[in-house]
Motif scaffolding. Sequence first.
Motif, short mmCIF file in Angstrom:
data_model
loop_
_atom_site.label_atom_id
_atom_site.label_comp_id
_atom_site.label_asym_id
_atom_site.label_seq_id
_atom_site.Cartn_x
_atom_site.Cartn_y
_atom_site.Cartn_z
N THR A 79 10.94 -0.27 58.56
CA THR A 79 10.28 -1.51 58.16
C THR A 79 8.79 -1.26 58.07
OG1 THR A 79 11.98 -2.79 59.32
CG2 THR A 79 9.94 -3.94 58.73
N VAL A 80 8.24 -1.50 56.90
CA VAL A 80 6.80 -1.33 56.69
C VAL A 80 6.16 -2.71 56.64
CG1 VAL A 80 5.01 -0.33 55.23
CG2 VAL A 80 7.26 0.78 55.39
N ARG A 138 16.51 2.51 60.14
CA ARG A 138 15.96 1.33 59.46
C ARG A 138 14.45 1.39 59.54
NH1 ARG A 138 17.50 -3.35 57.50
NH2 ARG A 138 19.63 -3.21 58.30
N VAL A 176 9.22 0.83 62.85
CA VAL A 176 8.37 -0.22 62.30
C VAL A 176 6.96 0.34 62.25
CG1 VAL A 176 7.51 -2.57 62.53
CG2 VAL A 176 9.83 -2.00 63.30
N SER A 198 10.47 0.03 52.69
CA SER A 198 11.35 -0.57 53.71
C SER A 198 12.79 -0.48 53.23
CB SER A 198 10.97 -2.02 53.97
OG SER A 198 9.68 -2.11 54.53
#
Lengths: 115, 113
Positions: free
Chosen positions: B111-112, B109, B12, B86
């Motif tokens: 996530t931005v 995974r 993230v 993302s």
Amino acid sequence: AQTVTQSQPEMSVQEAETVTLSCTYDTSESNYYLFWYKQPPSRQMILVIRQEAYKQQNATENRFSVNFQKAAKSFSLKISDSQLGDTAMYFCAFMKPNSGYALNFGKGTSLLVTP
Amino acid sequence: DTAVSQTPKYLVTQMGNDKSIKCEQNLGHDTMYWYKQDSKKFLKIMFSYNNKELIINETVPNRFSPKSPDKAHLNLHINSLELGDSAVYFCASSPPGLRHGYTFGSGTRLTVV
């Protein structure tokens, strides 16, 4: 570019029943490979079964088998005796020579196995 | 004994940051790949390397740069991250020949925010 079409976004089957997932592809090649991959909720991509285009005999792996119709460019996956653990996304994929071994995937079919 | 390992599994980060995802395979395969899986689960190839040589470079923003220091490693560096980056990024490897298919890593995974 080769296109792979999975026309069933979602399917459901009861435990112990049989289900067939469809896949069609478009190519002018005569030599290529086809694959089915499974992606359970864990996200891991797992090879289920593969088929070589020049082999007429349909591939089988335990409860999983394919119906490969080369002239119709169809490659369906049959799952027999469905189990709860078969719940997953299933992706059909195509690979041709001289493509750097690139796999072209369909959009996937989400299969739910219910008790 | 993981065959294709990716790190990290989750990432993230804020927009504008630069990040890297690492991939290593212990299968002795010659070819490695990066795939992107979008929010609709569609998988699309980004890059492939064969023995450290770039083979496939799909239409990917040049903010994405793969690096293969040796045939067992293929890292993905992303500059100036955007919200649209993302996704889940998969590393994979394969031996020579068409019939083997790939061995995939477990995915990262990204996530931005």
